[in-house]
Motif scaffolding. Structure first.
Motif, PDB file in Angstrom:
ATOM      1  N   GLY A   1     -15.452 -31.390 -89.521  1.00 37.35           N
ATOM      2  CA  GLY A   1     -15.863 -32.756 -89.230  1.00 37.35           C
ATOM      3  C   GLY A   1     -15.452 -33.244 -87.854  1.00 37.35           C
ATOM      4  O   GLY A   1     -15.719 -34.376 -87.500  1.00 37.35           O
TER       5      GLY A   1
ATOM      6  N   THR B   1     -15.380 -33.997 -83.979  1.00 43.50           N
ATOM      7  CA  THR B   1     -16.452 -34.194 -83.003  1.00 43.50           C
ATOM      8  C   THR B   1     -15.939 -34.253 -81.566  1.00 43.50           C
ATOM      9  O   THR B   1     -16.468 -33.584 -80.676  1.00 43.50           O
ATOM     10  CB  THR B   1     -17.188 -35.529 -83.271  1.00 43.50           C
ATOM     11  OG1 THR B   1     -17.292 -35.717 -84.657  1.00 43.50           O
ATOM     12  CG2 THR B   1     -18.537 -35.532 -82.634  1.00 43.50           C
TER      13      THR B   1
ATOM     14  N   LEU C   1     -17.401 -32.595 -77.653  1.00 46.62           N
ATOM     15  CA  LEU C   1     -18.177 -33.284 -76.613  1.00 46.62           C
ATOM     16  C   LEU C   1     -17.722 -32.834 -75.231  1.00 46.62           C
ATOM     17  O   LEU C   1     -18.505 -32.789 -74.292  1.00 46.62           O
ATOM     18  CB  LEU C   1     -17.996 -34.796 -76.730  1.00 46.62           C
ATOM     19  CG  LEU C   1     -18.489 -35.466 -78.004  1.00 46.62           C
ATOM     20  CD1 LEU C   1     -18.279 -36.970 -77.922  1.00 46.62           C
ATOM     21  CD2 LEU C   1     -19.953 -35.166 -78.211  1.00 46.62           C
TER      22      LEU C   1
ATOM     23  N   ASN D   1     -22.590 -31.069 -76.849  1.00 52.43           N
ATOM     24  CA  ASN D   1     -23.534 -32.146 -77.115  1.00 52.43           C
ATOM     25  C   ASN D   1     -24.823 -31.952 -76.322  1.00 52.43           C
ATOM     26  O   ASN D   1     -25.620 -32.863 -76.217  1.00 52.43           O
ATOM     27  CB  ASN D   1     -22.916 -33.504 -76.799  1.00 52.43           C
ATOM     28  CG  ASN D   1     -22.403 -33.553 -75.386  1.00 52.43           C
ATOM     29  OD1 ASN D   1     -22.211 -32.514 -74.776  1.00 52.43           O
ATOM     30  ND2 ASN D   1     -22.191 -34.734 -74.849  1.00 52.43           N
TER      31      ASN D   1
ATOM     32  N   PRO E   1     -21.371 -32.419 -86.818  1.00 52.09           N
ATOM     33  CA  PRO E   1     -20.940 -33.767 -86.430  1.00 52.09           C
ATOM     34  C   PRO E   1     -21.490 -34.190 -85.072  1.00 52.09           C
ATOM     35  O   PRO E   1     -21.782 -35.371 -84.870  1.00 52.09           O
ATOM     36  CB  PRO E   1     -19.417 -33.666 -86.404  1.00 52.09           C
ATOM     37  CG  PRO E   1     -19.097 -32.245 -86.422  1.00 52.09           C
ATOM     38  CD  PRO E   1     -20.234 -31.525 -87.017  1.00 52.09           C
TER      39      PRO E   1
ATOM     40  N   ILE F   1     -24.936 -35.444 -85.496  1.00 49.74           N
ATOM     41  CA  ILE F   1     -24.899 -36.833 -85.982  1.00 49.74           C
ATOM     42  C   ILE F   1     -24.724 -37.769 -84.796  1.00 49.74           C
ATOM     43  O   ILE F   1     -25.414 -38.786 -84.671  1.00 49.74           O
ATOM     44  CB  ILE F   1     -23.760 -37.011 -87.002  1.00 49.74           C
ATOM     45  CG1 ILE F   1     -24.068 -36.220 -88.264  1.00 49.74           C
ATOM     46  CG2 ILE F   1     -23.549 -38.476 -87.331  1.00 49.74           C
ATOM     47  CD1 ILE F   1     -22.924 -36.134 -89.228  1.00 49.74           C
ATOM     48  N   PHE F   2     -23.814 -37.398 -83.898  1.00 46.92           N
ATOM     49  CA  PHE F   2     -23.576 -38.219 -82.703  1.00 46.92           C
ATOM     50  C   PHE F   2     -24.849 -38.323 -81.863  1.00 46.92           C
ATOM     51  O   PHE F   2     -25.194 -39.396 -81.380  1.00 46.92           O
ATOM     52  CB  PHE F   2     -22.426 -37.613 -81.895  1.00 46.92           C
ATOM     53  CG  PHE F   2     -22.157 -38.305 -80.598  1.00 46.92           C
ATOM     54  CD1 PHE F   2     -21.639 -39.579 -80.559  1.00 46.92           C
ATOM     55  CD2 PHE F   2     -22.439 -37.674 -79.387  1.00 46.92           C
ATOM     56  CE1 PHE F   2     -21.390 -40.213 -79.366  1.00 46.92           C
ATOM     57  CE2 PHE F   2     -22.204 -38.307 -78.193  1.00 46.92           C
ATOM     58  CZ  PHE F   2     -21.688 -39.588 -78.183  1.00 46.92           C
TER      59      PHE F   2
ATOM     60  N   GLN G   1     -27.561 -40.518 -83.713  1.00 44.46           N
ATOM     61  CA  GLN G   1     -27.335 -41.960 -83.797  1.00 44.46           C
ATOM     62  C   GLN G   1     -27.665 -42.619 -82.467  1.00 44.46           C
ATOM     63  O   GLN G   1     -27.907 -43.818 -82.413  1.00 44.46           O
ATOM     64  CB  GLN G   1     -25.910 -42.281 -84.259  1.00 44.46           C
ATOM     65  CG  GLN G   1     -24.789 -41.862 -83.333  1.00 44.46           C
ATOM     66  CD  GLN G   1     -24.591 -42.790 -82.160  1.00 44.46           C
ATOM     67  OE1 GLN G   1     -24.838 -43.977 -82.267  1.00 44.46           O
ATOM     68  NE2 GLN G   1     -24.157 -42.237 -81.044  1.00 44.46           N
TER      69      GLN G   1
ATOM     70  N   GLU H   1     -31.946 -43.790 -87.832  1.00 44.97           N
ATOM     71  CA  GLU H   1     -30.818 -44.320 -88.594  1.00 44.97           C
ATOM     72  C   GLU H   1     -30.766 -43.638 -89.960  1.00 44.97           C
ATOM     73  O   GLU H   1     -29.699 -43.202 -90.420  1.00 44.97           O
ATOM     74  CB  GLU H   1     -30.956 -45.836 -88.743  1.00 44.97           C
ATOM     75  CG  GLU H   1     -29.658 -46.492 -89.147  1.00 44.97           C
ATOM     76  CD  GLU H   1     -29.747 -47.994 -89.031  1.00 44.97           C
ATOM     77  OE1 GLU H   1     -29.890 -48.485 -87.899  1.00 44.97           O
ATOM     78  OE2 GLU H   1     -29.677 -48.655 -90.070  1.00 44.97           O
TER      79      GLU H   1
ATOM     80  N   THR I   1     -29.864 -39.903 -89.435  1.00 49.49           N
ATOM     81  CA  THR I   1     -28.440 -39.728 -89.188  1.00 49.49           C
ATOM     82  C   THR I   1     -27.655 -39.840 -90.484  1.00 49.49           C
ATOM     83  O   THR I   1     -26.757 -39.039 -90.755  1.00 49.49           O
ATOM     84  CB  THR I   1     -27.946 -40.802 -88.195  1.00 49.49           C
ATOM     85  OG1 THR I   1     -28.835 -40.852 -87.102  1.00 49.49           O
ATOM     86  CG2 THR I   1     -26.565 -40.486 -87.711  1.00 49.49           C
ATOM     87  N   SER I   2     -28.023 -40.841 -91.305  1.00 49.04           N
ATOM     88  CA  SER I   2     -27.314 -40.990 -92.576  1.00 49.04           C
ATOM     89  C   SER I   2     -27.520 -39.758 -93.453  1.00 49.04           C
ATOM     90  O   SER I   2     -26.600 -39.329 -94.153  1.00 49.04           O
ATOM     91  CB  SER I   2     -27.795 -42.238 -93.307  1.00 49.04           C
ATOM     92  OG  SER I   2     -27.553 -43.370 -92.526  1.00 49.04           O
TER      93      SER I   2
ATOM     94  N   ILE J   1     -25.257 -37.181 -92.226  1.00 53.85           N
ATOM     95  CA  ILE J   1     -23.897 -37.478 -92.681  1.00 53.85           C
ATOM     96  C   ILE J   1     -23.728 -37.047 -94.128  1.00 53.85           C
ATOM     97  O   ILE J   1     -22.699 -36.476 -94.511  1.00 53.85           O
ATOM     98  CB  ILE J   1     -23.596 -38.986 -92.517  1.00 53.85           C
ATOM     99  CG1 ILE J   1     -23.442 -39.315 -91.036  1.00 53.85           C
ATOM    100  CG2 ILE J   1     -22.356 -39.383 -93.280  1.00 53.85           C
ATOM    101  CD1 ILE J   1     -23.212 -40.777 -90.768  1.00 53.85           C
TER     102      ILE J   1
ATOM    103  N   LEU K   1     -23.193 -33.374 -94.172  1.00 51.55           N
ATOM    104  CA  LEU K   1     -21.837 -33.033 -93.710  1.00 51.55           C
ATOM    105  C   LEU K   1     -20.807 -33.370 -94.774  1.00 51.55           C
ATOM    106  O   LEU K   1     -19.944 -32.538 -95.121  1.00 51.55           O
ATOM    107  CB  LEU K   1     -21.541 -33.786 -92.410  1.00 51.55           C
ATOM    108  CG  LEU K   1     -20.157 -33.584 -91.817  1.00 51.55           C
ATOM    109  CD1 LEU K   1     -19.986 -32.159 -91.355  1.00 51.55           C
ATOM    110  CD2 LEU K   1     -19.920 -34.519 -90.646  1.00 51.55           C
ATOM    111  N   LEU K   2     -20.888 -34.587 -95.329  1.00 44.65           N
ATOM    112  CA  LEU K   2     -19.931 -34.978 -96.360  1.00 44.65           C
ATOM    113  C   LEU K   2     -20.075 -34.083 -97.582  1.00 44.65           C
ATOM    114  O   LEU K   2     -19.080 -33.707 -98.208  1.00 44.65           O
ATOM    115  CB  LEU K   2     -20.130 -36.443 -96.746  1.00 44.65           C
ATOM    116  CG  LEU K   2     -19.665 -37.486 -95.733  1.00 44.65           C
ATOM    117  CD1 LEU K   2     -19.930 -38.883 -96.258  1.00 44.65           C
ATOM    118  CD2 LEU K   2     -18.192 -37.322 -95.434  1.00 44.65           C
TER     119      LEU K   2
END
Lengths: 460, 454
Positions: free
Chosen positions: B377, B379, B383, B388, B406, B409-410, B413, B422, B425-426, B429, B432-433
């Motif tokens: 997880g 990030t 970067l 990225n 992750p 996701i960055f 978003q 949006e 991205t969710s 997430i 990932l979760l």
């Protein structure tokens, strides 16, 4: 291809040497009946394998270290002298790359000059020969070492001790990695930060109030302003708001779970709260950006206060949620370490449970809780993704947390992302910021760990 | 005494009243304190619930996506290329290959949008007037590639009609899902009025349906065709990094824990290493990113954006976690086991590797999985080492350019198409979760299982 040959060679050597050692080691007890053999056959086998592989690996390492340099020298020697003298440094590198690409068979753009073609042909032969020579040397040396190690096998040979020395050395080497990491962090941060300070005066950096790095060309010698204070205040705003959220909630949670809650409730709630610590910070950042920020701005509208959607408040609030489990778990442990006698004494005098907690347990646990608090603050200061997404990235000195701010970590990301050469202060400043961050969090941690340790010793 | 208290019970004295009042106050404050504790717990639990429901509420719609079911006719008049070359007797393989390539180039040069426009016009109701630009806003821009690749793979489709499931564009998806306010006037709508009308008709007659978005898992990231952006590349990047972490962090971490706990003499140096490891565990992750940028990329010249470098950085980050957990596990092993092994004549190394280490295996495994989940997880350090970058391919090896879950996701978003991304991205997430919860569940499962056996 080459790496496959090398891997194959090493595997063959490993199998061969282990088998040789094993069979001779096994034969020992049969051949010398009546003599006590010191080591079991697998130790003899492992010893021979180590003896065989180490020289081969040394040769390979030397080749990896010096091979590219030798190849480069050979290419240079293949370029005719008149052309060589005409080339500048950049041109030479380009020519060497062209010849290397030709030799590898990839082909190059543009016209191939005759000298390049001949050099590439020579290079291809040279590469094949050196590779074969290297393989032969590694294999030959390994076989010699194998024969020597095999000849030493005898009932009295302490093969197990030899193998154990190697194992211990490997273990020491592994634990040195942690030290090397710290040294690496300190050295890389310090050296790059020093280079940054050769551009910018440290006084301007540590006490400057304007953060405005300019990305204009270096020709004007105007690098912009690199004042740390706007970032530091932003960082402190976020950490302060995070503590305001996390300390009351975390502490009360810890008190309730350790003093009031039945065992089964505790067994369920504690892991659920600790989920908060395991969620990736990018998820918190997204949550802050799309949900918490607009919500706070809406609340601000209703009560007539101008709250920006991305602000220190948004980032601090969400970061506070993130560090609740740090505070609650650590405080929980610490409250449980306060001796029962103190609690029972307080009950015996007629104090209620909450009076006992407030007047006896908390004062006794205070140092430990302060330590937990400092650890959580250091975590908040070093946190990156939440502030990158939700703090607004506005590096201006501000007296209110309701407006966008920027932090040390945000500026590190901004200055270093997408920049690969560390030539100007624009990217080097990331290391000065990183060093500042490292020192701040290190001090907080050392103080916190010292306080916690003192606290533990007090009641042991 | 009884003589005095008996009347007092009937007629409370001033003193008793005072005590009663103070008791009432104290019990009230006890209640308040307890309620504050409950409120705090409810707040913490509420945050957990809020976070998860928020992500679920936003992310679940993205798992279904507007899909266009089109009958596409490979009309020879529109396509107008020669039939695919067939290897004639006597033709050399090289000549055939060249002919094949020439044919493929011709196919690629075609404007496949014409084929799609024709099919769309066919699907539209009789007499629906719409220009081709408005028409082409409905399928995602990668639709022509999908159709072309189907044709290259099977040239016999020429002249036939075949049913395709194409992704609708991101704007159509938003419109169909109702993410766009339908009452906005034309100037503020992303789709032309004709297109919106046709989309509504196509939804009505079942040409556009909400299908499960497999592309989210099987596609790579895409900028030109946002509706087809998927997580496959980021997933492979994360997988390579986790492999590097497991291969490096576990042996090194366990080995140094063994040395520090079992072999190291108690000296200044080992104290220093111990303090150092505790501090390393608390160093902000972004500092490891700086280390990676300065040492691995600048000094050793390893490639940027490579999962190998990301894995190395994450290895250094997870190392303290694994060392601390393994040491705790080693400390928990009963001294009787060690003494018994030593007493029977085992050497110290044999005692550690043959008897102590196997007992600690469940704890080490759990610590490893939890450390890997943490690394998965992370990030910020990635970067700084260029992970990225936009990468539109699945990395084939740990040194290829890649991104990570992750970081994806960055990146998503920050996409300008807020309405569409949006939800995307969710959804990322949630993936990932989901992976992290899976890893933790595996850790808990293995621990309970192995401990029961041991």
């Amino acid at each position: 291809m080459n790496s496959m040959i090398i891997a194959g060679l090493l595997l063959v050597l490993l199998g061969l040497s282990y088998q040789t050692g094993w069979s001779k080691g096994r034969g020992l007890s049969a051949a010398n009946s009546g003599v006590n053999v010191h080591s079991r056959p697998q130790y003899h086998a492992a010893r021979v394998a180590i003896w065989t592989l180490v020289p081969a690996l040394v040769i390979l390492a030397l080749w990896m270290a010096f091979g590219p340099g030798i190849t480069r020298g050979y290419i240079v020697s293949q370029i005719p002298v008149d052309i060589l003298t005409a080339l500048d440094q950049g041109g030479l590198t380009a020519t060497i790359q062209r010849i290397g690409a030709l030799a590898s068979g990839y082909g190059v753009a543009g016209e191939i000059q005759p000298f390049e073609q001949s050099a590439a042909d020579a290079l291809r032969n040279f590469q094949t020969i050196t590779f074969l020579a290297m393989i032969a040397a590694a294999a030959g040396l390994a076989i010699l070492a194998l024969l020597y190690a095999r000849s030493r096998i005898s009932p009295r040979l302490r093969a197990r001790n030899d193998v154990e020395v190697v194992i211990t050395t490997l273990l020491i080497f592994c634990s040195a990695v942690a030290i090397m990491t710290t040294i690496g962090i300190v050295l890389s941060l310090a050296s790059e930060a020093l280079r940054f300070f050769s551009f910018i005066n440290p006084v301007d950096f540590f006490f400057g109030t304007v953060w405005n790095p300019s990305f204009s060309t270096t020709a004007t010698q105007d690098y912009g302003d690199y004042g740390l204070l706007p970032l530091l205040t932003g960082t402190l705003w976020v950490a302060a708001i995070a503590s305001l959220v996390a300390v009351p909630i975390g502490l009360m949670t810890a008190i309730y779970l350790s003093q009031y809650a039945p065992r089964r409730v505790r067994a369920v709630i504690k892991p659920v709260i600790e989920i908060l610590a395991g969620i990736p910070t990018i998820v918190y950042g997204f949550f802050a950006l799309v949900t918490v920020g607009p919500f706070l701005a809406g609340v601000g509208n209703v009560i007539g206060v101008d709250i920006s959607a991305t602000s220190a408040l948004t980032a601090g609030l969400v970061m506070g949620i993130m560090i609740i489990p740090f505070i609650s778990s650590l405080s929980d442990d610490i409250l449980n370490q306060v001796p029962l006698a103190m609690r029972d004494g307080s009950y015996g005098l007629g104090a209620t449970q909450s009076e006992t907690i407030r007047n006896v347990l908390l004062p006794a646990a205070l140092p430990g809780i302060v330590g937990a608090f400092l650890l959580a603050v250091s975590r908040a200061i070093g946190e990156t993704m939440i502030v990158v997404l939700a703090a607004g990235n506005s590096p201006v000195l501000r007296g209110t947390p309701l407006e966008p701010i920027s932090t040390i970590t945000v500026s590190i990301v901004n200055q270093l992302t997408g920049d690969s050469d560390f030539a100007g202060p624009q990217s080097l400043v990331a290391f000065a910021l990183g060093l500042t961050l490292f020192v701040i969090t290190l001090l907080l941690n050392i103080v916190a760990l010292y306080i916690v340790r003192r606290f533990r010793e007090q009641y042991e | 005494m009884t003589d005095q208290t008996a009347p007092a019970a009937k007629q409370p004295t001033q003193r008793t009243l005072q005590i009663r009042a103070s008791l009432r106050r104290r019990h009230l404050s006890e209640q308040i304190f307890r309620i504050m504790g409950i409120i705090a717990i409810c707040a913490a639990l509420g945050f957990v619930a809020l976070l998860f429901t928020d992500v679920l509420r936003k992310g679940i719609p993205a798992f279904h996506q507007a899909t266009l079911h089109l009958d596409i006719t490979f009309d020879p008049e529109i396509i107008g290329v020669d039939p695919a070359p067939v290897q004639i007797a006597g033709q050399s393989a090289a000549d055939f290959n060249a002919a094949q390539l020439a044919w493929q180039r011709n196919v690629a040069m075609l404007n496949w949008n014409n084929v799609i426009t024709a099919a769309m016009t066919e699907a539209a109701p009789e007499g629906f007037e719409i220009d081709s630009r408005a028409l082409l806003a409905i399928p995602e821009t990668n639709a022509r590639h999908v159709v072309r690749e189907a044709f290259v793979a099977d040239p016999s489709l020429l002249g036939q009609t075949h049913r395709f499931d194409l992704l609708a564009s991101a704007n159509v998806d938003n419109w169909v899902k109702g993410n766009i306010d339908r009452s906005l006037d034309d100037s503020r709508q992303q789709l032309p009025a004709d297109t919106r009308g046709l989309v509504d008709i196509l939804v009505e007659n079942g040409t556009i349906t909400q299908d499960f978005a497999w592309g989210l898992f099987t596609n790579v990231d895409s900028r030109a065709a946002p509706a087809s952006a998927g997580l496959a590349g980021a997933f492979m990047g994360s997988l390579y990094m986790m492999l590097v972490v497991i291969v490096l962090a576990v042996p090194i971490g366990v080995a140094s824990a063994i040395y520090l706990e079992e072999f190291a003499p108690k000296s200044r140096l080992t104290d220093l290493i111990e303090v150092n490891i505790n501090n390393l565990a608390a160093v902000p992750s972004i500092v490891f990113g700086l280390l990676g940028a300065a040492v691995f990329i600048n000094f050793f010249g390893l490639p940027r954006s490579a999962p190998l470098v990301g894995g190395l950085v994450l290895t250094l980050m997870t190392l303290p976690t694994i060392i601390i957990a393994t040491r705790a596990a080693l400390q928990a092993v009963s001294p009787a086991l060690r003494q018994a092994a030593l007493g029977l004549g085992a050497s110290k190394t044999q005692m550690v590797f043959h008897h102590v280490l196997p007992v600690t295996f469940p704890s080490i495994l759990t610590a490893t999985i939890i450390g890997v989940a943490q690394a998965l997880g992370e990030t910020a350090p990635l970067l700084l080492i260029g992970m990225n970058a936009f990468v539109a391919s699945i990395p084939g090896s740990p040194v290829d350019q890649a991104t990570a879950l992750p970081v994806q996701i960055f990146l998503w978003q920050g996409n300008e198409n807020r309405n569409f991304f949006e939800a995307r991205t969710s959804a990322a997430i949630m993936v990932l979760l989901g992976l992290m919860i899976l890893l933790n569940a595996v850790a808990i499962f293995l621990r309970t299982r192995l401990e029961r056996r041991a």
